[in-house]
Design a protein around this motif. Structure first.
Motif, PDB file in Angstrom:
ATOM      1  N   ALA A  84       0.624  -1.308  -0.088  1.00 16.08           N
ATOM      2  CA  ALA A  84      -0.019   0.150   0.058  1.00 16.08           C
ATOM      3  C   ALA A  84       0.948   1.357  -0.003  1.00 16.08           C
ATOM      4  CB  ALA A  84      -1.114   0.098   1.254  1.00 16.08           C
ATOM      5  N   ILE A  85       0.578   2.217  -1.003  1.00 16.56           N
ATOM      6  CA  ILE A  85       1.234   3.450  -1.016  1.00 16.56           C
ATOM      7  C   ILE A  85       0.176   4.526  -0.396  1.00 16.56           C
ATOM      8  CG2 ILE A  85       2.970   2.857  -2.751  1.00 16.56           C
ATOM      9  CD1 ILE A  85       1.145   4.360  -4.657  1.00 16.56           C
ATOM     10  N   ILE A 132      -5.876  -1.310   5.855  1.00 13.68           N
ATOM     11  CA  ILE A 132      -4.619  -1.466   5.576  1.00 13.68           C
ATOM     12  C   ILE A 132      -3.855  -0.253   5.416  1.00 13.68           C
ATOM     13  CG2 ILE A 132      -3.078  -2.246   3.449  1.00 13.68           C
ATOM     14  CD1 ILE A 132      -5.617  -3.729   2.509  1.00 13.68           C
ATOM     15  N   GLU A 133      -2.703  -0.148   6.364  1.00 13.24           N
ATOM     16  CA  GLU A 133      -1.965   0.952   6.424  1.00 13.24           C
ATOM     17  C   GLU A 133      -0.893   0.954   5.291  1.00 13.24           C
ATOM     18  OE1 GLU A 133      -0.214   0.761  10.396  1.00 13.24           O
ATOM     19  OE2 GLU A 133      -2.138   0.422  11.272  1.00 13.24           O
ATOM     20  N   VAL A 134      -0.364   2.165   5.162  1.00 11.36           N
ATOM     21  CA  VAL A 134       0.787   2.663   4.259  1.00 11.36           C
ATOM     22  C   VAL A 134       1.929   1.495   4.561  1.00 11.36           C
ATOM     23  CG1 VAL A 134       2.526   4.040   3.301  1.00 11.36           C
ATOM     24  CG2 VAL A 134       0.084   4.786   3.483  1.00 11.36           C
ATOM     25  N   GLY A 135       2.382   0.874   3.606  1.00 12.35           N
ATOM     26  CA  GLY A 135       3.578  -0.069   3.957  1.00 12.35           C
ATOM     27  C   GLY A 135       3.108  -1.583   4.115  1.00 12.35           C
ATOM     28  N   GLN A 136       1.851  -1.807   4.392  1.00 13.55           N
ATOM     29  CA  GLN A 136       1.215  -3.157   4.446  1.00 13.55           C
ATOM     30  C   GLN A 136       1.001  -3.701   3.169  1.00 13.55           C
ATOM     31  OE1 GLN A 136      -1.855  -2.611   7.291  1.00 13.55           O
ATOM     32  NE2 GLN A 136      -0.749  -3.417   8.961  1.00 13.55           N
ATOM     33  N   VAL A 137       0.750  -5.099   3.230  1.00 16.80           N
ATOM     34  CA  VAL A 137       0.329  -5.604   1.808  1.00 16.80           C
ATOM     35  C   VAL A 137      -1.259  -5.479   1.444  1.00 16.80           C
ATOM     36  CG1 VAL A 137       0.213  -7.969   0.666  1.00 16.80           C
ATOM     37  CG2 VAL A 137       2.075  -7.378   2.484  1.00 16.80           C
ATOM     38  N   THR A 138      -1.299  -5.148   0.352  1.00 15.09           N
ATOM     39  CA  THR A 138      -2.698  -5.117  -0.255  1.00 15.09           C
ATOM     40  C   THR A 138      -3.035  -6.267  -0.999  1.00 15.09           C
ATOM     41  OG1 THR A 138      -1.953  -4.017  -2.546  1.00 15.09           O
ATOM     42  CG2 THR A 138      -2.469  -2.522  -0.622  1.00 15.09           C
TER      43      THR A 138
END
Lengths: 337, 337
Positions: free
Chosen positions: A230-231, A241-247
């Motif tokens: 995730a950007i 889902i936070e930035v840096g986590q997997v989407t």
């Protein structure tokens, strides 16, 4: 008017539920039984289990497959697991009972490379009973293999086949979002890839079907699974889902012949994919590109194909068949049995 | 290794020539004869007639179909006319000789509505000889019917089917440019439409196949042919077209059920089309759109499909079959016979 085709649903999960609702729309079909080991479903009315408005259907879900299959059954629609070793005995039981089987088991879609002995045994059992067994679904079974082969009919030469599928996992059910690792850290994603719990099953099966159909002589199949990260923050009905986590995943299978790539299949399933689509590219004479903007919806399409395949399944010669062998088409609701 | 499949080419026009060159690439096939009444071809070597680099092939073109068919033949590839009444006796002769037949005769692609009695006779003759007869090609036979049906396999409901084909006639051979009326005045175009010489044959056949396959119950098929007119001067390798002259056709076939449109097929073939493509739209659950940018090349694709269909033709049950019944795929050059 001929007798209706008697169908048993084996596995009443989300896909199985979608399938039985579809079966009820087909005048030629009648559901005569359903099998599921889940104690929350066994013993209850099938229509109630799948949340049908017109329930009850007067068909019980049973945990006792032998009992269900002891009655006359023409077709079993089987949706219990992705892995052939897990379901081979279930399939055998159906074939031995004299029923044709269409299964969404991904590894059955084209089992000849990974499970050649099991495939031979199932083929033999089907022939002995004079019935047909088919593994299919949307992927494997359609967008990355059957459709590739169908399009190749206009080609005079095929050197390379590519299929790229982009699925927006935001709109899919929670088990699928979890299957693609949505919401995990990259480290946890990698751990689950290693243990095999984050993975789409079936790309090598599609590579094999395409290679055999097009005569591409693939001798080696490679497969990689990478995280899409995730950007920006994302949210689905089920997850944040936070930035840096997997989407989700980007899974690539390649088929090589003597070290040269002949088949490239890329499956992207992640939350927030904005360019959902299915694309096929054949290189040869002529080159050919096909695009399905938006892509085919995985769950709807898998249920559709399993039910739509029933007329071709019944018309096919006895034995283990694949999507490669059968003409696929919508099954009209009022089609005669 | 099994014996090669013995093929006779019936009709050595441009498509037939393309077909025999393709057949020569398939290890499983051997050309054992060719039939053409044209005195400029009959008696000459087939390879020389089709301008093959590796001519002569030691296969003569003969005007005497009975003589050619008196030898053992497995498959006849037939490419002589678009109209079934013109070719029915040729097809009968092949079937009576015990040969399977794949024909590019457009009216044979789905003959049950326009020529039901002839279709029944051909079906009976094929069954009596234990052989299979198939009419196919790119259109009818693939982009506006077979591909529509194939895509419908992912649908849970289909209310309407649309296919739009846009072909840039600039890049096609002169007979095709003439067939679509390129270079005519609008008045002359209309006259030729009325007399039936400017027309693509096969749209109603595709409408019928789609209707039957999808259960759309079409009871009425309409067809219109309109000119596409040049708004700037155009030039092909063969023709010059002035502003106001015709560049080609827009031909539309509609299938109606109780007055409601269920199938819409639109074929645009004109010089200077810049947006060549094949598009299919299925309306239902789900809606589905498929695009082939650039479109499938008519001549290449028709030759491809005729040859690629041979394995499925030989595997199919005896009788008159259509693209609807058979799984289509590229025929690999090294595939075993």
């Amino acid at each position: 008017m001929k007798k209706k085709i008697r169908v048993v649903q084996y596995g009443v999960g989300p896909i199985g539920a979608s399938i039985v609702r579809l079966i009820r729309q087909k005048q030629a079909l009648v559901i005569v039984g359903a099998i599921d080991k889940d104690p929350e479903k066994a013993g209850r009315d099938l229509g109630e289990v799948v949340g049908a408005e017109d329930a009850p259907w007067d068909v019980k879900v049973s945990a006792d497959s032998a009992e269900v299959l002891s009655h006359p059954v023409d077709v079993v629609v089987h949706t219990t697991s992705s892995f052939l070793p897990d379901v081979a005995s279930q399939l055998m039981e159906c074939l031995d009972a004299g029923a044709c089987v269409v299964s969404t088991c991904e590894e059955l879609a084209y089992p000849f490379r990974k499970h050649p002995e099991m495939a031979a045994k199932l083929d033999e059992a089907a022939r002995e009973s004079g019935v047909t067994l088919l593994g299919t679904g949307v992927n494997p079974g359609f967008v990355m293999d059957k459709l590739v082969l169908g399009l190749s009919a206009v080609c005079q030469r095929v050197d390379h086949a590519k299929a790229i599928r982009i699925v927006d996992a935001s709109k899919r059910r929670l088990p699928l979002q979890k299957k693609v690792g949505a919401g995990l850290t990259v480290e946890e994603f990698q751990r689950r890839v290693t243990e095999g719990t984050v993975k789409h099953v079936g790309l090598p099966e599609s590579v094999s079907m395409v290679s055999d159909g097009l005569g591409l002589d693939v001798d080696t199949i490679t497969e990689t699974i990478d995280p899409v990260v995730a950007i920006e923050p994302l949210r689905t009905d089920f997850l944040e889902i936070e930035v840096g986590q997997v989407t989700g995943i980007r899974q690539v299978a390649r088929g090589l012949a003597n070290g040269v790539e002949k088949v490239y299949l890329e499956l992207n399933m992640y939350v927030g994919a904005v360019d959902a689509s299915d694309t096929i590219e054949l290189s040869g004479e002529p080159n050919l590109t096909m695009v399905i903007p938006g892509g085919t919806h995985g769950d709807i399409a898998t249920a559709s194909i399993a039910v739509n395949a029933i007329p071709a399944l019944l018309a096919a010669p006895a034995g283990l068949r694949t999507a490669r062998d059968l003409p696929f088409c919508f099954f009209p609701p009022l089609a005669p049995p």
